[in-house]
Design a protein around this motif. Structure first.
Motif, mmCIF file in Angstrom:
data_model
loop_
_atom_site.group_PDB
_atom_site.id
_atom_site.type_symbol
_atom_site.label_atom_id
_atom_site.label_comp_id
_atom_site.label_asym_id
_atom_site.label_seq_id
_atom_site.Cartn_x
_atom_site.Cartn_y
_atom_site.Cartn_z
ATOM 1 N N LYS A 176 0.841 -1.192 0.000
ATOM 2 C CA LYS A 176 0.000 0.000 0.000
ATOM 3 C C LYS A 176 0.879 1.246 0.000
ATOM 4 O O LYS A 176 1.798 1.374 0.824
ATOM 5 N N ARG A 177 0.582 2.151 -0.948
ATOM 6 C CA ARG A 177 1.361 3.385 -1.052
ATOM 7 C C ARG A 177 0.422 4.551 -1.335
ATOM 8 O O ARG A 177 -0.353 4.516 -2.299
ATOM 9 N N ASN A 178 0.483 5.553 -0.495
ATOM 10 C CA ASN A 178 -0.320 6.779 -0.687
ATOM 11 C C ASN A 178 -1.814 6.493 -0.851
ATOM 12 O O ASN A 178 -2.489 7.083 -1.686
ATOM 13 N N GLY A 179 -2.295 5.549 -0.056
ATOM 14 C CA GLY A 179 -3.721 5.253 -0.085
ATOM 15 C C GLY A 179 -4.151 4.332 -1.213
ATOM 16 O O GLY A 179 -5.333 4.025 -1.347
ATOM 17 N N LYS A 180 -3.198 3.879 -2.043
ATOM 18 C CA LYS A 180 -3.513 2.976 -3.146
ATOM 19 C C LYS A 180 -2.683 1.697 -3.011
ATOM 20 O O LYS A 180 -1.745 1.642 -2.211
ATOM 21 N N TRP A 181 -3.024 0.703 -3.810
ATOM 22 C CA TRP A 181 -2.341 -0.588 -3.754
ATOM 23 C C TRP A 181 -1.522 -0.805 -5.017
ATOM 24 O O TRP A 181 -2.041 -0.718 -6.123
ATOM 25 N N GLN A 182 -0.241 -1.057 -4.810
ATOM 26 C CA GLN A 182 0.660 -1.296 -5.941
ATOM 27 C C GLN A 182 1.012 -2.778 -6.011
ATOM 28 O O GLN A 182 1.444 -3.382 -5.025
ATOM 29 N N ALA A 183 0.783 -3.343 -7.181
ATOM 30 C CA ALA A 183 1.133 -4.748 -7.409
ATOM 31 C C ALA A 183 2.326 -4.802 -8.359
ATOM 32 O O ALA A 183 2.353 -4.108 -9.370
ATOM 33 N N GLN A 184 3.292 -5.621 -8.001
ATOM 34 C CA GLN A 184 4.489 -5.774 -8.841
ATOM 35 C C GLN A 184 4.744 -7.261 -9.062
ATOM 36 O O GLN A 184 4.778 -8.048 -8.116
ATOM 37 N N VAL A 185 4.885 -7.628 -10.325
ATOM 38 C CA VAL A 185 5.114 -9.024 -10.684
ATOM 39 C C VAL A 185 6.445 -9.121 -11.407
ATOM 40 O O VAL A 185 6.670 -8.419 -12.409
ATOM 41 N N ARG A 186 7.322 -9.958 -10.895
ATOM 42 C CA ARG A 186 8.627 -10.166 -11.524
ATOM 43 C C ARG A 186 8.614 -11.497 -12.260
ATOM 44 O O ARG A 186 8.362 -12.542 -11.666
ATOM 45 N N ILE A 187 8.879 -11.412 -13.553
ATOM 46 C CA ILE A 187 8.910 -12.623 -14.377
ATOM 47 C C ILE A 187 10.276 -12.699 -15.039
ATOM 48 O O ILE A 187 10.718 -11.730 -15.673
ATOM 49 N N LYS A 188 10.907 -13.784 -14.902
ATOM 50 C CA LYS A 188 12.255 -13.954 -15.417
ATOM 51 C C LYS A 188 12.316 -13.655 -16.908
ATOM 52 O O LYS A 188 11.536 -14.160 -17.700
ATOM 53 N N ARG A 242 1.650 -2.168 -11.409
ATOM 54 C CA ARG A 242 0.393 -1.492 -11.696
ATOM 55 C C ARG A 242 -0.247 -1.072 -10.376
ATOM 56 O O ARG A 242 -0.137 -1.785 -9.364
ATOM 57 N N THR A 243 -0.906 0.079 -10.365
ATOM 58 C CA THR A 243 -1.505 0.616 -9.147
ATOM 59 C C THR A 243 -3.027 0.512 -9.205
ATOM 60 O O THR A 243 -3.641 0.783 -10.246
ATOM 61 N N PHE A 244 -3.636 0.122 -8.080
ATOM 62 C CA PHE A 244 -5.083 -0.080 -8.014
ATOM 63 C C PHE A 244 -5.660 0.664 -6.811
ATOM 64 O O PHE A 244 -4.948 1.001 -5.856
ATOM 65 N N LEU A 245 -6.948 0.893 -6.860
ATOM 66 C CA LEU A 245 -7.620 1.555 -5.753
ATOM 67 C C LEU A 245 -7.924 0.588 -4.616
ATOM 68 O O LEU A 245 -8.054 0.992 -3.459
ATOM 69 N N THR A 246 -8.059 -0.702 -4.945
ATOM 70 C CA THR A 246 -8.366 -1.698 -3.918
ATOM 71 C C THR A 246 -7.343 -2.828 -3.958
ATOM 72 O O THR A 246 -6.755 -3.128 -5.008
ATOM 73 N N LYS A 247 -7.165 -3.470 -2.822
ATOM 74 C CA LYS A 247 -6.237 -4.587 -2.733
ATOM 75 C C LYS A 247 -6.733 -5.777 -3.545
ATOM 76 O O LYS A 247 -5.945 -6.508 -4.155
ATOM 77 N N ALA A 248 -8.065 -5.953 -3.571
ATOM 78 C CA ALA A 248 -8.639 -7.079 -4.313
ATOM 79 C C ALA A 248 -8.315 -6.981 -5.801
ATOM 80 O O ALA A 248 -7.996 -7.986 -6.444
#
Length: 345
Positions: free
Chosen positions: A6-18, A25-31
């Motif tokens: 969670k950053r600045n009231g939003k949820w950031q998802a990061q996916v590392r693929i070899k 990508r940033t989202f408004l909800t964790k879901a």
């Protein structure tokens, strides 16, 4: 492996693929963040390295809408209205959203903002365009969209179908004002609409070659659902069309030589003079269909005239007055009583 924080009231998802580097990508909800991460990882397993996803960071919704407007919209019958809707969407904040950040939450925010200024029906039409544009982008333009956020959004409820019909004295007022209109085509078009349940565009597109005087029918080539139909003409409808022969222009094959814009303007003026502000031109179609049922026509017979292929939709255009049904029941009851009395004698 996915990292969600969670950053600045939003949820950031990061996916590392070899081999592909980190995709975030940033989202408004964790879901939403979790759902995106799972779909990305599943896609990596199914198809291998999704390096093409990086292009979504360099494109916004406006890129999709503009291409859709230029390549898809021109092939539609409702192109003019769709151009207007897309122009509105291009001025909104959602058009500036990166495709990599587009989510159901973003679409829901757009819906909430639009509902503050326009009706639900308008929002639903805009969402339909956006959903199709994203679908075309994914299926035909091969953009690596993982899902269609519009399909997952909570669309506003459609407004209840209109039930407006002409009340006592309103038809006479409307007819008289149409007769005084500066557009001589308005009155016969309105009268023909009442007799045939035809849409305004269908009446305007009628040509003399479409009339079969022997069978007393007319052929409608261009319809809203794309299916041509042949409809029967009432004696009054034949009179209206016959009267148009006296003003037929040799250079015009149309029965009503005017434009949609001119009819719209003339209609608005007539409605103001009649004080029928809540009565729309399309309500003539509702009125005509209701009258057909009150005359005793069956559902298949009315559907033949109106062009409805869905009985449920046909019923939305049908507004039979209870008092008329009451009168019909009275006549049937009296007729049955006479027959019964006659049999006893």
């Amino acid at each position: 492996m996915a990292t969600i924080r969670k950053r600045n009231g939003k949820w950031q998802a990061q996916v590392r693929i070899k081999g592909s580097g980190a995709l975030s990508r940033t989202f408004l909800t964790k879901a939403d963040a979790q759902a995106w991460s799972r779909s990305l990882e599943a896609e990596a397993v199914r198809r291998g390295l999704p390096v093409g996803l990086k292009v979504l960071d360099s494109m916004t919704v406006s890129h999709i809408l503009i291409r859709y407007r230029d390549e898809v919209t021109p092939n539609k019958r409702g192109a003019v209205r769709e151009y207007v809707a897309i122009r509105v969407m291009l001025r909104s904040d959602i058009s500036k959203t990166k495709l990599s950040s587009l989510s159901a939450a973003v679409v829901n925010k757009y819906i909430k903002n639009r509902l503050a200024t326009v009706k639900p029906g308008t929002v639903r039409r805009e969402l339909s365009i956006l959903q199709h544009a994203l679908g075309v982008s994914r299926n035909e333009w091969e953009l690596p969209l993982q899902s269609n956020p519009v399909a997952m959004s909570k669309k506003p409820q459609a407004a209840e179908s209109r039930t407006r019909r002409l009340e006592a004295g309103e038809w006479e007022c409307l007819r008289n004002e149409c007769a005084q209109s500066g557009n001589a085509q308005l009155l016969p078009m309105v009268e023909l609409g009442i007799e045939t349940a035809m849409r305004r565009g269908e009446v305007l597109s009628l040509q003399w070659k479409d009339i079969d005087w022997n069978k007393k029918t007319l052929l409608i080539h261009i319809t809203k659902n794309g299916h041509a139909r042949t409809i029967p003409l009432t004696p009054r409808a034949l009179q209206i069309i016959e009267a148009q022969r006296s003003i037929k222009h040799h250079s015009d094959s149309r029965i009503f030589p005017t434009t949609e814009a001119a009819i719209k303007m003339a209609w608005r003026r007539v409605i103001r003079r009649c004080c029928l502000i809540d009565f729309k031109y399309h309500d003539l179609r509702h009125e005509a269909i209701s009258r057909f049922f009150e005359l005793g026509l069956s559902i298949p017979e009315v559907a033949l005239i109106s062009g409805h292929r869905d009985t449920k939709m046909l019923m939305k255009y049908t507004h039979i007055r209870p008092e008329n049904v009451s009168q019909k029941l009275l006549r049937l009851t009296e007729a049955a009583a006479i027959v019964l009395s006659s049999n006893r004698e």
